[in-house]
Design a protein around this motif. Sequence first.
Motif, PDB file in Angstrom:
ATOM      1  N   UNK B  30       0.828  -1.206   0.000  1.00  0.00           N
ATOM      2  CA  UNK B  30       0.000   0.000   0.000  1.00  0.00           C
ATOM      3  C   UNK B  30       0.859   1.251   0.000  1.00  0.00           C
ATOM      4  N   UNK B  31       1.768   1.326   0.942  1.00  0.00           N
ATOM      5  CA  UNK B  31       2.509   2.574   1.143  1.00  0.00           C
ATOM      6  C   UNK B  31       3.551   2.814   0.060  1.00  0.00           C
ATOM      7  N   UNK B  32       4.308   1.760  -0.300  1.00  0.00           N
ATOM      8  CA  UNK B  32       5.441   1.969  -1.192  1.00  0.00           C
ATOM      9  C   UNK B  32       5.106   1.750  -2.650  1.00  0.00           C
ATOM     10  N   UNK B  33       4.289   0.738  -2.934  1.00  0.00           N
ATOM     11  CA  UNK B  33       4.016   0.430  -4.347  1.00  0.00           C
ATOM     12  C   UNK B  33       2.815   1.214  -4.858  1.00  0.00           C
ATOM     13  N   UNK B  34       1.808   1.387  -4.030  1.00  0.00           N
ATOM     14  CA  UNK B  34       0.569   1.999  -4.512  1.00  0.00           C
ATOM     15  C   UNK B  34       0.400   3.441  -4.037  1.00  0.00           C
ATOM     16  N   UNK B  35       1.349   3.945  -3.260  1.00  0.00           N
ATOM     17  CA  UNK B  35       1.312   5.350  -2.856  1.00  0.00           C
ATOM     18  C   UNK B  35       0.185   5.684  -1.875  1.00  0.00           C
ATOM     19  N   UNK B  36      -0.374   4.676  -1.246  1.00  0.00           N
ATOM     20  CA  UNK B  36      -1.430   4.940  -0.260  1.00  0.00           C
ATOM     21  C   UNK B  36      -0.777   4.969   1.125  1.00  0.00           C
ATOM     22  N   UNK B  37      -0.369   6.160   1.530  1.00  0.00           N
ATOM     23  CA  UNK B  37       0.444   6.274   2.745  1.00  0.00           C
ATOM     24  C   UNK B  37      -0.378   6.607   3.983  1.00  0.00           C
ATOM     25  N   UNK B  38      -1.701   6.523   3.867  1.00  0.00           N
ATOM     26  CA  UNK B  38      -2.548   6.787   5.026  1.00  0.00           C
ATOM     27  C   UNK B  38      -2.371   5.756   6.123  1.00  0.00           C
ATOM     28  N   UNK B  39      -2.225   4.503   5.757  1.00  0.00           N
ATOM     29  CA  UNK B  39      -1.975   3.445   6.746  1.00  0.00           C
ATOM     30  C   UNK B  39      -0.559   3.630   7.273  1.00  0.00           C
ATOM     31  N   UNK B  40      -0.408   3.608   8.586  1.00  0.00           N
ATOM     32  CA  UNK B  40       0.902   3.895   9.181  1.00  0.00           C
ATOM     33  C   UNK B  40       1.523   2.636   9.744  1.00  0.00           C
ATOM     34  N   UNK B  41       2.856   2.659   9.879  1.00  0.00           N
ATOM     35  CA  UNK B  41       3.527   1.576  10.575  1.00  0.00           C
ATOM     36  C   UNK B  41       3.929   2.052  11.958  1.00  0.00           C
TER      37      UNK B  41
END
Lengths: 283, 158
Positions: B30-41
Motif C-alpha cells: 500500500x505505502x510503497x508500491x501503490x502510494x497509499x500512505x494513510x496506513x501507518x507503521x
Amino acid sequence: MSAGAQRWYRPRELAEALAIKASRGADVQPIAGGTDLMVAWRLSTAPMPALLDLGAIGELRGICEDPDRVVIGATTPCSTLAADARIQRGWPMLAQSAALTGSVAIQNRATLGGNVMNASPAADNPPVLLAYGARLHLASASGRRVVDYSGFHTGYRQTIARPDELVVAIELPRPAEATTVWYRKVGTRRAQAISKVALAACLQWQGSRVIRARFGFASLGPVPALAGALAHRVEGCDPGRLDAGALAQAIDEDFRPIDDVRSTGAYRRQVAINLVRGALGLA
Amino acid sequence: MSTDITLRLTLNGQPVECVVDPTRRVLDLLREDLGLTGSKEGCGEGECGACAVLLDGAMVNSCLLLAGQLQDAALRTIEGLPTDDPLFEAFARAGATQCGICTPGMVVAARALLDREPAPSRERIREALAGNLCRCTGYVRILDAVEAAARVPSGRAS
Ligand SMILES: Cc1cc2nc3c(=O)[nH]c(=O)nc-3n(C[C@H](O)[C@H](O)[C@H](O)COP(=O)(O)OP(=O)(O)OC[C@H]3O[C@@H](n4cnc5c(N)ncnc54)[C@H](O)[C@@H]3O)c2cc1C
Ligand code: FES
Ligand code: FES
C-alpha cells in the motif's frame, strides 16, 4: 529445497494442498491467519520458507453442528467463533476464549487451527478445547485420522502432527447433561495480554457431587494440559467437602509452574489454586 | 528469490491488478508500491493498529498480512472512506488527534464497528478500539469522537 522451487501456493482445494504437503513436507509452511508467523519472521533473520496459504480453501472454514458435536474448520477465525450463536449456546467457553484471542483485528485473522498448531503453552483456546474433550481431524495425502487433543502436544512447541499433515478441523463433543463450565484467563490487561494462567473447567454433576471433571490449563507447563490428578481428586466428591490442601496437592502433582518474564512459578501456582476454587464454586 | 504473482483485488471500490511478490507485506504494498500512505507503521507486529485496513469489511492489521493473501479480496484503506464520513469531522471537533500517527487506524477501527453496530455503548467502543494504541491523547477524546460520530443521523456529518 531445489533451486527455483515454487515459493507461494494458494490452492482452492484441500486435495491440492495435501498433495503439495506430500511432495514438499516441512519445506512448505502452511499459513492461515499469519498472526503468529508474521511476528516470528519479523524477529528472525532466516529467509522466509515457501508458503502454502490455506486462505482460499473453503472446505477448511466454517462451523457444522449436529446433536452430538460441533466440527469447526481449522481456518475459522476467532471472531467468527466468538459471534456464532451455536458456539455461544453449546460451547460458551470457546466463544469466550475466542473473544480474548487478541484485539478485534487479531481475532479477525487468528484461526483456531493456527492457535493449536502454533502450540504456545500460553495460547487461549487450547485450555477450552481440552476441557471440552476436543478431537483434532488431521489429513494428509494418504488419509485422515482423528486424534484426542489431550495427547496432541508432546513437548514445548511440539505436536504429533506429521510434516505432511494439515489440521483440517477441530471437533467438540456436546457436553453431557448436568454439566457446568467455567473459564478464566488471568493476564495483565484484557486486550491482547498473554495469559499468566488460564483455566477452563467442564464439570458433570450428580446432585452435589462432581462425577466427571476436566480442567484444561494454559501457562502452567511447557504445553497446554489437562490436570489429571486434580480431576481424579475431584471426581466423586462434593467440592464443598474438599479441603484446600488436597486441591493444592493435586495441582502440585500435575504441574511445576516456572518463573519467566511474565510471572513467577509461585504466583502461578497460587492463581491456579484460586481458579480451581472458583471453578468448583468455593471462591 | 520469490516468484511474482498477478494479484487481482478490489481496492477502495476499484478493481486493481498488479504484479507483486506474494510475500510482500500488504502495508508495504500500500505505502510503497501503490502510494497509499494513510496506513501507518507503528509496531509492525500487530500490537498497535496504526496499519489497520478493512479486509472484506473486517478490520485487520496490514503489517501482518501478505500480498498473496489479498487475491480476489476487497480491501478498503483509510483513503477509501468517503470524505464526509462523520468520523473525520468528529475526530477534529473532539480534539481526538495530536501527532496523528494512530488516527487512520483509529478511524478505520471505528468505521468497522459503526458499520456493524450503529449505536455502540462506550464499553463496546472501548473494546473495538482496544487493539489501537495512542501515545498522545489518553483515549478519552477518541472515545468521545466515536460516540459523537455515532450520533450523527443517517451517517452524515452535520
Ligand atoms: C498482537 C497479537 C496478539 C495476540 N494475542 C493472542 C492472545 O491473546 N491469545 C492467543 O492465544 N494468541 C494470541 N496471539 C497469537 C495468534 O494470533 C494466535 O495464536 C492465532 O490463533 C494463530 O492463528 P493464525 O491463523 O494467525 O496462525 P498462523 O500464523 O497462520 O500459523 C501459526 C502456525 O500454525 C501453522 N498452521 C496454521 N494453520 C494450520 C493448519 N490448518 N494445519 C497445519 N498447520 C497450520 C502454521 O504453519 C504456523 O506454524 C496474538 C498475536 C498477535 C500478533
Ligand atoms: S504497525 Fe501494524 S499493528 Fe502496529
Ligand atoms: S495522536 Fe499521537 S499516537 Fe494517537
